[in-house]
Design an enzyme around this catalytic site. Structure first.
Site, PDB file in Angstrom:
ATOM      1  N   GLY A 158      64.928 -42.843  71.020  1.00 49.54           N
ATOM      2  CA  GLY A 158      65.485 -44.183  70.921  1.00 49.54           C
ATOM      3  C   GLY A 158      64.737 -45.048  69.922  1.00 49.54           C
ATOM      4  O   GLY A 158      63.669 -44.689  69.426  1.00 49.54           O
ATOM      5  N   CYS A 159      65.302 -46.210  69.643  1.00 50.34           N
ATOM      6  CA  CYS A 159      64.732 -47.084  68.616  1.00 50.34           C
ATOM      7  C   CYS A 159      63.386 -47.674  69.044  1.00 50.34           C
ATOM      8  O   CYS A 159      62.387 -47.549  68.314  1.00 50.34           O
ATOM      9  CB  CYS A 159      65.718 -48.186  68.252  1.00 50.34           C
ATOM     10  SG  CYS A 159      66.340 -49.154  69.657  1.00 50.34           S
TER      11      CYS A 159
END
Length: 356
Positions: A158-159
């Site tokens: 994920g970011c």
């Protein structure tokens, strides 16, 4: 050899960024883009920036053409990948999932944080984790499996976990961090990180000219960060929403071991980080005294790191900046696909942001 690929969820922000990168990629040919809401609509009608560049038309997520491709990128919400990945893998398609469905190694942890059962736990044992700078062995194994004809599933990080982990991991690997005490993560993301669907928080009138913390002590990226860094129940993660379209900045405060306090300078730490990331083309460690900015990475697959040592408080402060849609999502997925298909990991990916 040119590989044929598709994007499921191509009308969303991360999906559109995938389309942008894949259309320009020299070794991937984008053949299928899907969106149930936009089926039958031309890509250029939804995103006019593709006018004159692509004549692709959206199809539904159940498009049978997906099963004939070499690779499919799933840019869909969690649980949607659970439903679609198994059939694609059975058809021999390499799957690169941008959702959270296969990131967490323990299905019970997934169920606890996402409040839904994990319906394909058998895939967790063989999936590769898609953060190339820290899980290169996973992706090398996936490349070997693909070459041998085995199915390949990559769960792209994920970011928030990407920026946070790239900033914190070297200090942990070097044994500089105390074995107890909280690791504090304060991170800020642009509005595209919330996805294309509008809500009260992402509405312009609410988000503009304001910064707010959200999902404090309960954000779903917390267990992913802890899993990557090996910090079970130690991460205090506070995400913030800023009035930016793109960009993410994560500042990590790590407590130093007592024997390190007073013996470590910022210059020394920078040198150690540069050695750690020596062969990683997308990670740039800034000089001591400099800090990264989101504007310096937006539009690129780069991560900039800034480092400081507070001897008085006995902590390292490590800050990572990425583009949440590129290195935090679509660019990372393409980087992983490059490795799995035996290409240079830089292939088709922007190395630098627009300077202005």
């Amino acid at each position: 050899m040119v590989y044929q690929v598709g994007v499921v969820g191509a009308a969303g922000y991360a999906g559109a960024e995938l389309v942008r990168l894949l259309i320009a990629h020299p070794d991937f040919e984008l053949k299928v883009i899907t969106s149930n809401a936009d089926a039958g609509v031309a890509l250029a009608d939804v995103y006019p920036s593709f006018s004159g560049v692509s004549d692709l038309v959206f199809t539904g997520h159940d498009d049978p053409a997906l099963a004939s491709l070499d690779a499919v990128f799933l840019a869909v919400p969690h649980t949607a990948a659970l439903a679609q990945a198994p059939a694609l893998l059975d058809a021999g398609v390499a799957v690169f999932d941008l959702s959270a469905d296969f990131r967490l190694a323990d299905p019970d942890v997934y169920e606890r944080w996402y409040a839904t059962p994990h319906t394909a736990p058998q895939l967790l044992a063989t999936r590769a984790f898609g953060l190339p700078e820290l899980f290169g062995e996973d992706l090398t194994r996936a490349a070997e499996n693909r070459a041998a004809g085995a199915p390949v599933l990559v769960a792209c990080a994920g970011c928030y976990p990407t920026a946070t982990s790239l900033a914190a991991a070297p200090a942990l690997h070097m044994g500089l961090v105390a074995e107890r005490g909280p690791v504090v993560v304060d991170a800020i993301s642009g509005v595209t990180g919330a996805g294309k669907g509008a809500n009260a928080r992402t509405h312009f009138c609410h988000a503009a000219e304001s910064v707010e913390a959200y999902n404090v002590c309960r954000h779903r990226h917390t267990p992913e960060i802890e899993q990557i860094l090996g910090l079970a129940d130690r991460v205090v993660f506070t995400p913030h929403l800023a009035p930016l379209r793109r960009g993410l900045l994560s500042t990590v405060t790590l407590p130093l071991k007592e024997e390190v306090v007073g013996a470590l300078s910022a210059e020394d730490l920078v040198a150690r980080y540069r050695e750690f990331y020596r062969d990683r083309p997308f990670v740039r460690v800034l000089d001591a005294g400099r800090q990264p900015e989101t504007a310096s990475v937006v539009g690129s697959n780069a991560c900039q790191l800034g480092l400081a040592v507070d001897g008085r408080a006995g902590v390292i402060v490590a800050t990572g900046a990425i583009d949440n849609l590129c290195k935090g999502a679509a660019g990372q997925a393409v980087q992983c696909a490059n490795i799995v298909f035996g290409l240079d990991e830089r292939c088709g990916l922007p190395l630098m942001a627009c300077p202005v």
